[in-house]
Design a protein around this motif. Sequence first.
Motif, PDB file in Angstrom:
ATOM      1  N   LEU A 126      13.278  76.346  62.792  1.00 57.48           N
ATOM      2  CA  LEU A 126      14.512  75.665  63.186  1.00 57.48           C
ATOM      3  C   LEU A 126      14.415  74.170  62.908  1.00 57.48           C
ATOM      4  CD1 LEU A 126      17.284  75.585  64.550  1.00 57.48           C
ATOM      5  CD2 LEU A 126      16.104  75.436  66.772  1.00 57.48           C
ATOM      6  N   GLU A 127      13.291  73.561  63.310  1.00 58.86           N
ATOM      7  CA  GLU A 127      13.113  72.127  63.081  1.00 58.86           C
ATOM      8  C   GLU A 127      13.023  71.816  61.588  1.00 58.86           C
ATOM      9  OE1 GLU A 127      10.644  70.922  67.103  1.00 58.86           O
ATOM     10  OE2 GLU A 127       9.724  72.230  65.607  1.00 58.86           O
ATOM     11  N   ARG A 128      12.349  72.685  60.850  1.00 61.44           N
ATOM     12  CA  ARG A 128      12.258  72.479  59.404  1.00 61.44           C
ATOM     13  C   ARG A 128      13.652  72.501  58.772  1.00 61.44           C
ATOM     14  NH1 ARG A 128      12.442  76.309  55.684  1.00 61.44           N
ATOM     15  NH2 ARG A 128      12.037  77.913  57.245  1.00 61.44           N
ATOM     16  N   GLY A 129      14.497  73.431  59.235  1.00 61.02           N
ATOM     17  CA  GLY A 129      15.849  73.501  58.712  1.00 61.02           C
ATOM     18  C   GLY A 129      16.688  72.300  59.096  1.00 61.02           C
ATOM     19  N   GLN A 130      16.520  71.843  60.346  1.00 60.35           N
ATOM     20  CA  GLN A 130      17.277  70.677  60.787  1.00 60.35           C
ATOM     21  C   GLN A 130      16.878  69.433  59.995  1.00 60.35           C
ATOM     22  OE1 GLN A 130      16.291  70.744  64.970  1.00 60.35           O
ATOM     23  NE2 GLN A 130      18.113  71.921  65.516  1.00 60.35           N
ATOM     24  N   TRP A 131      15.606  69.329  59.643  1.00 57.58           N
ATOM     25  CA  TRP A 131      15.122  68.175  58.873  1.00 57.58           C
ATOM     26  C   TRP A 131      15.398  68.340  57.381  1.00 57.58           C
ATOM     27  CZ3 TRP A 131      10.130  65.291  60.578  1.00 57.58           C
ATOM     28  CH2 TRP A 131      10.209  64.998  61.953  1.00 57.58           C
ATOM     29  N   ARG A 132      15.766  69.562  56.954  1.00 58.03           N
ATOM     30  CA  ARG A 132      16.028  69.863  55.555  1.00 58.03           C
ATOM     31  C   ARG A 132      14.821  69.535  54.679  1.00 58.03           C
ATOM     32  NH1 ARG A 132      22.330  67.779  54.770  1.00 58.03           N
ATOM     33  NH2 ARG A 132      23.229  69.098  56.410  1.00 58.03           N
ATOM     34  N   LEU A 133      13.677  70.003  55.145  1.00 52.56           N
ATOM     35  CA  LEU A 133      12.439  69.750  54.401  1.00 52.56           C
ATOM     36  C   LEU A 133      12.369  70.635  53.163  1.00 52.56           C
ATOM     37  CD1 LEU A 133       9.795  69.447  57.257  1.00 52.56           C
ATOM     38  CD2 LEU A 133      10.789  67.615  55.895  1.00 52.56           C
ATOM     39  N   LYS A 134      12.043  70.040  52.047  1.00 50.41           N
ATOM     40  CA  LYS A 134      11.865  70.759  50.799  1.00 50.41           C
ATOM     41  C   LYS A 134      10.516  70.383  50.200  1.00 50.41           C
ATOM     42  CE  LYS A 134      16.817  71.054  49.731  1.00 50.41           C
ATOM     43  NZ  LYS A 134      17.870  70.761  48.722  1.00 50.41           N
ATOM     44  N   SER A 135      10.019  71.267  49.354  1.00 47.41           N
ATOM     45  CA  SER A 135       8.708  71.043  48.758  1.00 47.41           C
ATOM     46  C   SER A 135       8.657  69.689  48.060  1.00 47.41           C
ATOM     47  CB  SER A 135       8.408  72.157  47.756  1.00 47.41           C
ATOM     48  OG  SER A 135       7.133  71.982  47.188  1.00 47.41           O
ATOM     49  N   GLY A 136       7.599  68.933  48.357  1.00 44.37           N
ATOM     50  CA  GLY A 136       7.418  67.615  47.767  1.00 44.37           C
ATOM     51  C   GLY A 136       7.971  66.480  48.597  1.00 44.37           C
ATOM     52  N   ALA A 137       8.660  66.784  49.703  1.00 41.53           N
ATOM     53  CA  ALA A 137       9.205  65.723  50.555  1.00 41.53           C
ATOM     54  C   ALA A 137       8.072  64.860  51.097  1.00 41.53           C
ATOM     55  CB  ALA A 137      10.012  66.329  51.696  1.00 41.53           C
ATOM     56  N   ARG A 138       8.283  63.555  51.134  1.00 36.81           N
ATOM     57  CA  ARG A 138       7.260  62.601  51.569  1.00 36.81           C
ATOM     58  C   ARG A 138       7.400  62.368  53.078  1.00 36.81           C
ATOM     59  NH1 ARG A 138       4.377  59.091  48.365  1.00 36.81           N
ATOM     60  NH2 ARG A 138       4.560  60.834  46.918  1.00 36.81           N
ATOM     61  N   LEU A 139       6.323  62.623  53.829  1.00 43.15           N
ATOM     62  CA  LEU A 139       6.313  62.457  55.283  1.00 43.15           C
ATOM     63  C   LEU A 139       5.309  61.378  55.664  1.00 43.15           C
ATOM     64  CD1 LEU A 139       6.171  66.221  56.354  1.00 43.15           C
ATOM     65  CD2 LEU A 139       8.210  64.833  56.008  1.00 43.15           C
ATOM     66  N   THR A 140       5.582  60.704  56.774  1.00 42.74           N
ATOM     67  CA  THR A 140       4.649  59.730  57.333  1.00 42.74           C
ATOM     68  C   THR A 140       4.090  60.275  58.634  1.00 42.74           C
ATOM     69  OG1 THR A 140       5.859  57.873  56.363  1.00 42.74           O
ATOM     70  CG2 THR A 140       4.355  57.371  58.173  1.00 42.74           C
ATOM     71  N   LEU A 141       2.766  60.284  58.753  1.00 45.55           N
ATOM     72  CA  LEU A 141       2.107  60.756  59.971  1.00 45.55           C
ATOM     73  C   LEU A 141       1.534  59.570  60.733  1.00 45.55           C
ATOM     74  CD1 LEU A 141       0.016  63.764  58.595  1.00 45.55           C
ATOM     75  CD2 LEU A 141       2.433  63.721  59.232  1.00 45.55           C
ATOM     76  N   LYS A 142       1.652  59.630  62.055  1.00 40.55           N
ATOM     77  CA  LYS A 142       0.972  58.663  62.918  1.00 40.55           C
ATOM     78  C   LYS A 142       0.020  59.452  63.803  1.00 40.55           C
ATOM     79  CE  LYS A 142       4.224  54.844  62.779  1.00 40.55           C
ATOM     80  NZ  LYS A 142       5.001  53.846  63.556  1.00 40.55           N
ATOM     81  N   VAL A 143      -1.263  59.154  63.617  1.00 42.42           N
ATOM     82  CA  VAL A 143      -2.334  59.964  64.192  1.00 42.42           C
ATOM     83  C   VAL A 143      -3.144  59.121  65.159  1.00 42.42           C
ATOM     84  CG1 VAL A 143      -4.389  61.307  63.647  1.00 42.42           C
ATOM     85  CG2 VAL A 143      -2.430  61.342  62.083  1.00 42.42           C
ATOM     86  N   LEU A 144      -3.324  59.613  66.381  1.00 42.57           N
ATOM     87  CA  LEU A 144      -4.146  58.923  67.377  1.00 42.57           C
ATOM     88  C   LEU A 144      -5.464  59.668  67.526  1.00 42.57           C
ATOM     89  CD1 LEU A 144      -4.131  56.569  69.430  1.00 42.57           C
ATOM     90  CD2 LEU A 144      -3.348  58.215  71.149  1.00 42.57           C
ATOM     91  N   ASP A 145      -6.540  59.018  67.136  1.00 38.88           N
ATOM     92  CA  ASP A 145      -7.870  59.628  67.201  1.00 38.88           C
ATOM     93  C   ASP A 145      -8.824  58.684  67.904  1.00 38.88           C
ATOM     94  OD1 ASP A 145     -10.076  61.460  66.472  1.00 38.88           O
ATOM     95  OD2 ASP A 145     -10.661  59.819  65.134  1.00 38.88           O
TER      96      ASP A 145
END
Length: 391
Positions: free
Chosen positions: A56-75
């Motif tokens: 559902l979230e993938r559809g709402q975001w309209r993610l397609k192969s190759g889409a560029r995402l930014t991750l914020k990671v707390l380690d």
Amino acid sequence: MAARNLNKEQVEAIRMVFQRLCEGEDLIQVHFGDLQGEFKVLAETPDRIILGISDLERGQWRLKSGARLTLKVLDRGLLYEAIVDYQGHGRLHGVEACHVTLPRLLRAVDAHRLADFVPDRPIPCSFSDQRNDIKDGKATAFGEDGLELAPPGGTKVLGDMLRLNAASTVEVKPPTGESIVLSVKVAYFGERTWGLRLADTADRMAVSRYRQWVLEARHAQANRDRSRFNPGGLESTRLATRKEAPKPVTTQLRLLVDRDPLVLVLAEGEAFPARLGEAIGRKFGVAAFDPGPGLLRPALGALGVDDQGWGRVRLVLIHHKLRAGTAMERCRRLVQEEACPLPVLLAGTDEDTDLKRNRAMAAGAVDYLVVEPFQILSVLRTLDQTLKLFA
């Protein structure tokens, strides 16, 4: 001192971060354009990260192969930013998930922090406040030029206890070895911590001992990380407990529609026989069986099948999905080894129909029936014509 670099640039170091997040099924922030959300790290492999992004979230975001995402990671208390590419979606042990590439770089967002070494657990430290009262705090991170210190529980405003540039004396209490007393100044305020930089007046011997301890602690932690690292990848330990239990295999004969003429359906599971029964049940009887590798005739006694004949069965329909072997093999064994005189139909998808029909007839079937997509009138017509032909 050498220039400080809190970034993660080595592939193994980056993978270790995601494996730690995976172990706790921790959340990371994902940004795509103006959209953002927090998702669990479900698994890590040598070339990708699997995140708990639902369909559902993938559809709402309209993610397609190759889409560029930014991750914020707390380690380990440090925030990193990374750029990844969306690669696709699927399910991991029944959980909806999306795949992204392994980032090439984890860039430290707060590169100014005194956090070359972040222990797995805070280390007790005593310090003096602005009134020279001794307080008990906990060091959450250590750098070659200072440390980050959390105040006692209940402290509401950090500036009430130590102002910016205020001098203090800190006693670091390593888990092993003697305490180290350092003169420091408040260099910055963090998230519920002070950044305390070593003062110019700090005792050189104490500073040397402190830096040596930080170096040894970093090396010890790196060795532990390497010993825990799984080169093949890692799945969340919590996810592993949710692995779907294998469904019991139903091998018993089931009479779905008690009517003559009776069609025997050989198929894996219950879905296809049930759908066929609903579609043709007003005209034909339907019995279903999920065959194993053995002979078919001994399992059909309830339908009157024995060494003398095939009882109530008038037609055998073999679905292309079987638990044991292929439909072609089952057809060939049925016709050749069990000398079945009944008409046999092989059923499957509409891809390469002519080729599949030729192979089905070569295996002993009388025809190939398209059931994916399922067209009721076509199925009824084929069954009716076949039974009339072999009446």
